[in-house]
Design an enzyme around this catalytic site. Structure first.
Site, short mmCIF file in Angstrom:
data_model
loop_
_atom_site.label_atom_id
_atom_site.label_comp_id
_atom_site.label_asym_id
_atom_site.label_seq_id
_atom_site.Cartn_x
_atom_site.Cartn_y
_atom_site.Cartn_z
N SER A 135 0.83 -1.20 0.00
CA SER A 135 0.00 0.00 0.00
C SER A 135 0.86 1.26 0.00
O SER A 135 1.78 1.40 0.83
CB SER A 135 -0.88 -0.04 1.27
OG SER A 135 -1.62 1.15 1.40
N SER A 187 -5.59 13.27 -3.25
CA SER A 187 -6.58 14.31 -3.05
C SER A 187 -6.09 15.52 -2.28
O SER A 187 -6.49 16.65 -2.56
CB SER A 187 -7.76 13.66 -2.34
OG SER A 187 -8.45 14.55 -1.56
N THR A 243 -15.20 6.85 -8.47
CA THR A 243 -16.43 7.35 -7.84
C THR A 243 -17.31 8.02 -8.87
O THR A 243 -16.82 8.53 -9.89
CB THR A 243 -16.11 8.35 -6.71
OG1 THR A 243 -17.34 8.73 -6.06
CG2 THR A 243 -15.46 9.62 -7.23
N LYS A 246 -17.82 12.59 -7.53
CA LYS A 246 -16.94 13.76 -7.63
C LYS A 246 -17.13 14.37 -9.03
O LYS A 246 -18.14 15.00 -9.28
CB LYS A 246 -15.52 13.40 -7.22
CG LYS A 246 -15.51 13.13 -5.70
CD LYS A 246 -14.24 12.58 -5.10
CE LYS A 246 -14.47 12.32 -3.60
NZ LYS A 246 -13.40 11.59 -2.95
N THR A 275 -26.50 -4.85 0.92
CA THR A 275 -26.94 -3.46 1.02
C THR A 275 -27.85 -3.14 -0.16
O THR A 275 -27.71 -3.71 -1.25
CB THR A 275 -25.71 -2.51 1.09
OG1 THR A 275 -26.15 -1.20 1.42
CG2 THR A 275 -24.94 -2.47 -0.21
N THR A 276 -28.80 -2.26 0.08
CA THR A 276 -29.76 -1.89 -0.96
C THR A 276 -29.04 -1.23 -2.14
O THR A 276 -28.13 -0.42 -1.95
CB THR A 276 -30.80 -0.91 -0.36
OG1 THR A 276 -31.47 -1.60 0.71
CG2 THR A 276 -31.81 -0.46 -1.38
N THR A 361 -7.21 14.38 8.52
CA THR A 361 -7.25 14.28 7.06
C THR A 361 -5.87 14.53 6.47
O THR A 361 -5.49 13.92 5.47
CB THR A 361 -8.29 15.29 6.49
OG1 THR A 361 -9.53 15.08 7.18
CG2 THR A 361 -8.50 15.11 5.01
#
Ligand SMILES: *Cc1c(COP(=O)(O)O)cnc(C)c1O
Length: 403
Positions: A135, A187, A243, A246, A275-276, A361
């Site tokens: 990672s 980011s 995603t 964004k 999950t729905t 963050t």
């Protein structure tokens, strides 16, 4: 037991350090982005300078029309998980669109980018026998949580350093399945990874590559396929994650890759199965947004122009910002209390909204304002922001960059 006292003790510590998060209560005004009504303290109308709706696709009329049309035909919700009655033709069409966007065999949709990283990495890491995940040191929280959940061995390599990655891969048993996890655009610093070098190192060691393109999709590459498309590397990357919330301006997350890999994640990932499904209207809007950005370059070009203008303006004023090759302009403050204070003054006095970015963050001492100019910011908006920052830098005795 006084549970609230336990909660409040930790909240007070956050407040004491200047890291307590206060949300701006905004009402984004469709048709007027980046303008928003401010329902909190400060000016009643603000210009938003920290949105991840990078291209204003959230108010694109084709996108909003697609969403409304799908509500009129399909109703509000999906009505179930993907397995139990929730798969709508709009989900299937979106997955085909995403596979095409990245030139992959298959794609799998999730309720957010966070969930896609968490679910995909935890499934790959736990189900590939004896896997090890390598990672990048600055990977996003969603990837870190996925790796943690997988309980696979994890090796952290130096941020954006293919040589360090190479050394760490070389130390591992060649027979173990290896996953190299990294991002294209980071980011918070806005730097872009040396993708070709990373891919070559991973290939040399037979490792699979897991690329988070969350801040790249829609923005880079001739069709908005991200940095991997721009660099001509998408076909050499095993899994591309992105995603829809964004640059595409809607909501949702996804992974793309081989049919077998997507089927594997579809079949084993708890975060996909239990999950729905996203509302069909969200999927229809996202499909429309992706299609639009596959052929339209005007938003991307105008965004780039506005980013360049703001950078040049900040340089002339000596406002310190991280130099990087992306659309993200981090203005460095280096102190959580000052960062919050500057953000408050911008909101109260200038009608400028930019959220302070503090620990956790970003690392302590690197607190910043993260500016994201877009195609809908006018030259006058840029001038107003630059002048406001210039005045604040003088008032608050903040250090200027040496030209
Ligand atoms: C925002 C973000 C995510 C999560 O995406 P969402 O769709 O907002 O959940 C994943 N990775 C990175 C690098 C991000 O910045």
């Amino acid at each position: 037991m006084d549970f609230d006292a336990l909660f409040n003790a930790q909240l007070d510590a956050l407040k004491h350090d200047g890291n307590y998060r206060v949300f701006a209560e905004l009402e984004r005004t469709c048709g007027q982005f980046p303008r928003a009504v401010n329902h909190g303290d400060g000016a009643p109308e603000v210009t938003v300078w920290c949105s991840n709706d990078y291209l204003g696709m959230g108010q694109n009329s084709a996108v909003t029309t697609a969403m409304k049309d799908a509500i009129d035909t399909c109703g509000a919700g999906a009505g179930g998980t993907r397995n139990i009655s929730g798969t709508n033709r709009h989900h299937v069409a979106l997955e085909a669109e995403l596979a095409d966007l990245h030139g992959k065999e298959s794609a799998l949709l999730f309720t957010s980018g966070y969930v896609s990283n968490w679910a995909a990495l935890s499934t790959l890491g736990s189900r590939l026998p004896n896997a090890v995940i390598l990672s990048d040191a600055l990977n996003h929280a969603s990837m870190i949580e996925g790796m943690r959940q997988s309980r696979a061995d994890k090796v952290i390599w130096k941020h954006n350093d293919p040589e360090d990655l190479n050394r760490k891969l070389a130390q591992l048993d060649p027979d173990r399945p290896k996953i190299v996890a990294f991002e294209s655009v980071y980011s918070m610093d806005g730097d872009i990874c040396p993708m070709k070098e990373i891919v070559e190192v991973a290939e040399a060691h037979g490792a699979m590559t897991y690329l988070d393109e969350v801040h790249g999709v829609g923005l880079y590459g001739p069709r908005g396929g991200g940095v991997s498309e721009r660099e001509g590397l998408a076909d050499r990357i095993t899994l591309i994650e992105g995603t829809l919330g964004k640059a595409f301006g809607v909501m949702g997350g996804y992974v793309t890759g081989s049919a077998a890999m997507c089927d594997f994640i579809r079949s084993f990932a708890s975060g996909f199965i239990f999950t729905t499904a996203l509302p069909p209207a969200v999927a229809a809007a996202a499909t429309t947004s992706i299609r639009h950005l596959k052929t339209s370059n005007v938003e991307r070009l105008r965004q780039r122009a506005q980013v360049a203008k703001l950078r040049a303006r900040l340089d002339r004023l000596g406002i310190p910002h991280l130099d990087n090759p992306s659309h993200i302009i981090p203005v460095m403050i280096g102190d959580p209390v000052k960062c919050r204070m500057i953000s408050d003054i911008l909101m109260d006095t200038y009608g400028i909204y930019v959220q302070p970015i503090n620990y956790p963050t970003v690392p302590k001492g690197t607190e910043r304002l993260r500016l994201t100019p877009g195609p809908l910011h006018s030259d006058a908006d840029i001038e107003h922001l630059a002048q406001a920052l210039g005045q604040l830098w003088s008032q608050c005795a903040l250090s200027r960059a040496v030209a």
